[in-house]
Design an enzyme around this catalytic site. Structure first.
Site, mmCIF file in Angstrom:
data_model
loop_
_atom_site.group_PDB
_atom_site.id
_atom_site.type_symbol
_atom_site.label_atom_id
_atom_site.label_comp_id
_atom_site.label_asym_id
_atom_site.label_seq_id
_atom_site.Cartn_x
_atom_site.Cartn_y
_atom_site.Cartn_z
ATOM 1 C CD GLU A 88 15.172 1.045 50.264
ATOM 2 O OE1 GLU A 88 15.783 0.665 49.232
ATOM 3 O OE2 GLU A 88 15.481 0.677 51.404
ATOM 4 C CG HIS A 182 17.328 4.891 51.070
ATOM 5 N ND1 HIS A 182 16.385 5.313 51.969
ATOM 6 C CD2 HIS A 182 17.731 5.995 50.389
ATOM 7 C CE1 HIS A 182 16.200 6.627 51.838
ATOM 8 N NE2 HIS A 182 17.008 7.047 50.877
HETATM 9 O O1 LIG Z 1 11.007 -1.231 53.678
HETATM 10 C C1 LIG Z 1 11.957 -0.848 52.982
HETATM 11 O O2 LIG Z 1 11.912 0.116 52.221
HETATM 12 C C2 LIG Z 1 13.268 -1.615 53.057
HETATM 13 C C3 LIG Z 1 14.285 -0.906 53.882
HETATM 14 O O3 LIG Z 1 13.814 -0.548 55.147
HETATM 15 O O4 LIG Z 1 12.984 -2.858 53.632
HETATM 16 P P1 LIG Z 1 13.664 -4.258 53.267
HETATM 17 O O5 LIG Z 1 14.897 -4.389 54.142
HETATM 18 O O6 LIG Z 1 12.598 -5.245 53.656
HETATM 19 O O7 LIG Z 1 13.985 -4.283 51.816
#
Ligand SMILES: O=C(O)[C@@H](CO)OP(=O)(O)O
Length: 246
Positions: A88, A182
């Site tokens: 991620e 992710h």
């Molecule tokens: O919190 C995070 O790492 C990401 C994915 O869950 O969130 P977002 O969708 O806000 O980028």
């Protein structure tokens, strides 16, 4: 010849459920998330989209999603490769913060810049902060590559070398490739595949546990838009991701 690429975001994580910025924090799947991963595998089996090889991040929510989905698709036995480059996006000092509280504290514009802009990273996370990953054994080899925060542009820069050197060769060998990763590392890949502009990409949200299938030509360009195996459920789930924090 075309090759088949399947993208699968992990199922709901413990911190998705709590609405916390997660990034590199290694939280696990919730019961609902495990169910989403199994359903994703069933959808692949029903559609006859059967991976020959899987690539995952180094994070347990993606690793466990891949295991559950492949088990449900009777493909638990295929070779697996993992890389931090599929992790991620590192969310910097926002890791562990509540999305709703962050929106209330900093306002819509700053919240959306940090969350969905192409090139504005959140403030960096100190190595001695509670939610830092500095010093973890799985990242011991990263050296200077170890991020302390990232924007989507940074994710693309570290993702693409792995795409070219590890995933593309599998596709060229004729394998059906599953990438279990992710929300933001898959946004980086979809931006690259679909040539989405730096501003437009803000509107793209990837739902949890929904297989997204691409057919790619010899130049690794999609022959048609990516298709979700359950388009209605995917659209509803993507809208829910977009609305986090509200
Ligand atoms: O919190 C995070 O790492 C990401 C994915 O869950 O969130 P977002 O969708 O806000 O980028």
């Amino acid at each position: 010849m075309t090759s088949t690429l399947v993208l699968l975001r992990h199922g709901e994580s413990e911190w998705n459920a709590k609405n916390l910025f997660t990034g590199w924090v290694d939280v696990n799947l919730t019961e609902k998330g495990r169910g989403e991963a199994v359903r994703g595998g069933e959808l692949m089996r029903e559609a006859g989209v059967l991976p020959d090889v899987v690539h995952t991040s180094l994070q347990r929510r993606a690793i466990n999603t891949a295991c559950l989905a492949l088990d449900a698709a009777d493909r638990h036995w295929i070779p697996v490769r993992r890389s931090w480059r599929l992790n991620e996006r590192h969310y910097g000092a926002l890791q562990g913060k509540d999305k709703k509280q962050t929106l209330a504290e900093f306002g819509e514009e700053q919240f959306m810049l940090w969350r969905r802009s192409f090139d504005v990273p959140p403030p960096p996370l100190d190595d001695d902060a509670e939610h830092s990953q500095a010093g973890l054994p799985q990242y011991a080899d990263l050296g200077e590559d170890m991020p302390r925060t990232e924007c989507l542009k940074d994710v693309i820069a570290r993702f693409l070398p792995y795409w070219e050197s590890a995933i593309v060769p599998d596709l060229r060998a004729g394998h059906t490739v599953l990438v279990a990763a992710h929300g933001n590392s898959l946004r980086a890949l979809v931006k690259h595949l679909d040539r989405i502009g730096d501003d437009e990409i803000a509107g793209l949200n990837i739902p949890t546990g929904m297989p997204l299938v691409y057919e790619l030509d010899d130049d690794m360009r999609p022959t048609a838009p990516g298709r979700y195996l359950d388009p209605e459920a995917a659209a509803a789930a993507a809208a829910a991701v977009a609305n986090q924090g509200r």
